[in-house]
Write a protein that holds these residues in place. Structure first.
Motif, PDB file in Angstrom:
ATOM      1  N   ARG A   4       0.830  -1.208   0.000  1.00 14.25           N
ATOM      2  CA  ARG A   4       0.000   0.000   0.000  1.00 14.25           C
ATOM      3  C   ARG A   4       0.867   1.262   0.000  1.00 14.25           C
ATOM      4  N   ALA A   5       2.064   1.178   0.577  1.00  8.56           N
ATOM      5  CA  ALA A   5       2.978   2.329   0.582  1.00  8.56           C
ATOM      6  C   ALA A   5       4.405   1.817   0.704  1.00  8.56           C
ATOM      7  N   THR A  61      -1.014   4.586  10.080  1.00  9.52           N
ATOM      8  CA  THR A  61      -1.300   4.521   8.650  1.00  9.52           C
ATOM      9  C   THR A  61      -0.251   3.697   7.915  1.00  9.52           C
ATOM     10  N   GLU A 110       1.237   4.675   5.264  1.00  4.59           N
ATOM     11  CA  GLU A 110       2.296   5.604   4.858  1.00  4.59           C
ATOM     12  C   GLU A 110       3.348   5.748   5.951  1.00  4.59           C
ATOM     13  N   SER A 150       5.382   2.561   6.566  1.00  4.93           N
ATOM     14  CA  SER A 150       6.304   2.171   5.494  1.00  4.93           C
ATOM     15  C   SER A 150       7.724   2.664   5.737  1.00  4.93           C
ATOM     16  N   PRO A 170       2.534  11.628  -0.598  1.00  7.50           N
ATOM     17  CA  PRO A 170       3.014  10.499  -1.398  1.00  7.50           C
ATOM     18  C   PRO A 170       2.748  10.670  -2.889  1.00  7.50           C
ATOM     19  N   PRO A 204       1.876   8.650  -6.460  1.00  6.55           N
ATOM     20  CA  PRO A 204       1.376   7.369  -6.975  1.00  6.55           C
ATOM     21  C   PRO A 204       2.530   6.587  -7.606  1.00  6.55           C
ATOM     22  N   GLN A 256       2.752   5.510  -3.272  1.00  7.26           N
ATOM     23  CA  GLN A 256       1.443   5.011  -2.864  1.00  7.26           C
ATOM     24  C   GLN A 256       0.905   4.073  -3.940  1.00  7.26           C
ATOM     25  N   TYR A 257       0.203   3.029  -3.520  1.00  7.82           N
ATOM     26  CA  TYR A 257      -0.256   1.986  -4.434  1.00  7.82           C
ATOM     27  C   TYR A 257      -1.776   1.876  -4.378  1.00  7.82           C
TER      28      TYR A 257
END
Length: 715
Positions: free
Chosen positions: A31-32, A144, A146, A149, A343, A345, A368-369
């Motif tokens: 996800r990040a 989170t 983010e 990560s 972030p 993409p 970010q994913y």
């Protein structure tokens, strides 16, 4: 899946096959992920340098290449280097996401768990990552993706703090207020220390002060040693943690000069280490190196094998450091609010990396994913592939550097017979690079993709040794012809299954093992010298194999050891030279040593006796010197002495015969493919190596291993 690769001095997003989940791993949908402004940006810059400049920066790789040239020849070595560069390098080592699959031997994780992951080559900037269990930790509630990560950077910082052994009330200095310095300062404050930060950037100082730093020194305006001395009432700091980067050794000198007598200096960053005795001798300072994220780092048994260290004996492993850091984030004792930029993409990865080269670059850049759950795609078509006809279509299983440097050039040289149709590798980026380079139809990370492909004629297996037997069994069961790199298998049970599956009956798939030495032009010259022999032979073969550390994969479960993994080549050669697999005796003796660096299959002599009276002896040793040729053979027969030197020369004493010479070692890899093509094309009814010979070679290797193990246990 999308993955960031570094090549030619830039980051690019490529579409590659998603990884399969390993037995001791979890598959994570990312996800990040966090970009390291130091390590990764250095990798980007290096990838854009000419080869000679890279060589100057990495002399250890030059030495490795020179050794490879001596052993495998210049052309094969250049092919391997160029293939490696063309592939691009996966990058990233800190990420977070959701568990979507579990390995067969995994405990403690469930599908749907939120996890943070670490590890270069593992926690890549990619939509899916295959993560060993000791490199993943649960994300606390409320944190989170983010923020989580950044787990790797946090674990590095926390390990540096642990090396400094701070105590309540001590004054600590952090030199370098980049992301690691910012985290380190906050951790020291949380530990009850008075913390002083030093940097050349006023903005970084401002950020650190906002996060609780007690005092700061702007290195461009003040004498940092003098200022720290005054801030500590003339005593100096109790400890200094260096998180700065750069080649200048003055940073370490300053750190030592600002530390009190009997204080500590800890190096976390990458700086020059031209140490001055006067800086630390009089004060009797302790100087510590902090290795990455903590105990377990660089230990394959811990990281890849999933073997934890007992908490009572190793309180803070890298995994437990990762957990501790996430708890600090969750409790807000470490804050990243003013350090993280919004972030990017994953599709804008190039812009994310570019942002780290700007004057107002952020300390932490994130990718970010997509959040939606999608099935991993494990087959990527190559739109540039061309249709081929009337050729043997090959699926490469395991795109190792050996396969890329040796087999692929040989397939290209024999393109009238072979065409590479598919490439399967554990990593999708590697598979795609090889497929693109060779014009294959597709790349994949799933063996079943190639075994279920009706267009695949031949499966070329070049994976690690422990995977050979199982892959051969599946390929033969799927009706595919097989060329497997040595060894055929390192598992005796697999050998029995292979024997049951494969026969030389008409229409059965052909099985061949990469025992290439029997096909070498040097071996042909030896055979010619021994043609029509009337006496048994005495064959003395010496393999100056060289030392390999105990923790190398060759010695572990993946490699099976040096006897099963390499000496098997020579047992097959003995069968080829005697023309017989009817063996009457096997005797193996290993050096009995109390020195733990030597394994029984590092240094041994194996003697094989044949029905015709021939005696073949292999001396395999890691005790020699790399300047001496790796392989030599002497044969006594019919009043002649035949000597072979490293597959570069063959001489015969006792008769007048022209010697055979080659400019570089000719070990027969090209010739084995030619022989296989003749069989698969129907030009030769016989298999290149008789099935009984293949079984015989494996049985000899297993018996030698048994005897070596016994001799080791008896010591």
């Amino acid at each position: 899946m999308k993955q960031v690769l570094i090549t030619g001095g830039a980051a690019q997003v490529s579409e590659v096959a998603a990884p399969m989940v390993g037995a001791r791993s979890i598959l994570v949908q990312v996800r990040a992920s966090c970009i390291s402004a130091g390590t990764e940006m250095a990798g980007v810059r290096n990838s854009g340098l000419p080869l000679y400049r890279r060589a100057l920066k990495q002399p250890e790789n030059v030495a490795r290449v020179m050794t490879m040239m001596r052993e495998q020849g210049v052309l094969n070595t250049l092919n391997r280097v160029q293939a490696k560069l063309a592939a691009g390098a996966p990058t990233g080592y800190s990420a977070s996401g959701v568990v979507v699959a579990l390995g067969a031997e995994v405990e403690g994780f469930s599908i749907g768990d939120r996890v943070a992951c670490a590890g270069a080559g593992i926690a890549n900037h990619a939509e899916y990552i295959d993560v060993p269990v000791n490199l993943a930790v649960p994300i606390p509630e409320g944190l989170t993706f983010e923020t989580a990560s950044t787990v790797t950077l946090g674990a590095i910082a926390i390990q540096g703090v642990r090396r400094a052994s701070p105590t309540l009330g001590e004054t600590m200095v952090v030199i370098g207020l980049g992301v690691l310095g910012q985290m380190t300062a906050q951790m020291l404050t949380a530990n009850g220390c008075r913390t002083i930060g030093i940097d050349v950037d006023p903005k970084r100082i401002e950020q650190a002060l906002a996060n609780g730093l007690d005092a700061a020194v702007l290195a461009t305006e003040e004498d940092v040693v003098d200022r720290v001395t005054r801030l500590t009432k003339g005593f100096g700091a109790d400890a200094v943690i260096v998180t700065a980067g750069g080649a200048d050794s003055s940073v370490i000198s300053q750190a030592m000069r600002m530390t009190r007598k009997k204080g500590r200096v800890v190096l976390v960053g990458d700086v020059g280490l031209d140490l001055k005795r006067s800086d630390f001798y009089v004060k009797e300072l302790d100087f510590f190196i902090s290795t990455s994220y903590g105990p377990g780092r660089y230990d394959p048994v811990y990281e890849e094998g999933g073997q934890d260290y007992p908490l009572a004996y190793v309180r803070w492993t890298e995994n437990r450091n990762m957990e501790a850091y996430l708890e600090l984030l969750a409790s807000r004792r470490v804050r990243l609010d003013n350090l993280i930029a919004p972030p990017f993409p994953i599709d804008e990865a190039e812009a994310a990396y570019a942002s780290l080269n700007t004057p107002d670059r952020p300390l932490i850049a994130l990718l970010q994913y997509p959040g939606e759950t999608t099935a991993p795609v494990r087959r990527i078509a190559n739109p540039a592939a061309k249709a081929v006809k009337d050729r043997i279509k090959v699926a490469l299983v395991g795109a190792s550097s050996f396969a890329q440097g040796v087999h692929l050039p040989n397939l290209r040289a024999l393109d009238k017979d072979f065409a590479l149709h598919a490439v399967m590798s554990r990593t999708g980026s590697n598979a795609k690079a090889v497929a693109d380079q060779m014009g294959a139809a597709y790349s994949t990370t799933d063996l079943d993709e190639v075994l279920g492909d009706p267009e695949v004629d031949l499966v070329l297996i070049a994976s690690r040794h422990d995977l050979h037997g199982g892959s051969v069994i599946k390929a033969l069961a799927a009706g595919k012809h097989v060329l497997v790199e040595k060894p055929l298998t390192i598992d005796a049970d697999d050998l029995a299954k292979i024997e049951a599956l494969s026969t030389a009956a008409p229409g059965s798939p052909v099985l061949m093992v990469g025992y290439n030495r029997r096909f070498s032009p040097a071996t042909d010259a030896v055979r010619s010298a021994l043609a029509n022999r009337t006496t048994p032979m005495i064959v003395n073969y010496q393999m100056n194999a060289g030392f390999i550390p105990r923790d190398h994969w060759v010695h572990g479960p993946e490699g099976g050891g040096r006897n099963l993994g390499e000496a098997c080549h020579i047992y097959d050669l003995f069968n080829a030279l005697t023309g017989c697999h009817d063996i009457t005796g096997i005797d193996a003796r290993a050096i009995v040593s109390a020195d733990p660096q030597w394994r029984a299959n590092d240094n041994f002599v194996a003697t094989i006796t044949y029905r015709d009276g021939s005696i073949c002896s292999l001396t395999y040793t890691a005790l020699g010197n790399k300047e001496f040729p790796k392989e030599q053979m002497t044969i006594f027969c019919d009043g002649k002495i035949v000597t072979m030197d490293n597959y570069k020369s063959v001489d015969v004493t006792g008769v007048k015969r022209r010697p055979w010479r080659a400019a570089s070692p000719q070990k027969g890899q090209l010739e084995e493919l030619k022989a296989l093509a003749r069989t698969l094309r129907g030009h030769d009814a016989n298999w290149p190596i008789a099935f009984d010979d293949l079984l015989s070679t494996s049985r000899v290797a297993f018996e030698v291993e048994r005897q070596l193990t016994l001799s080791s246990e008896d010591r």
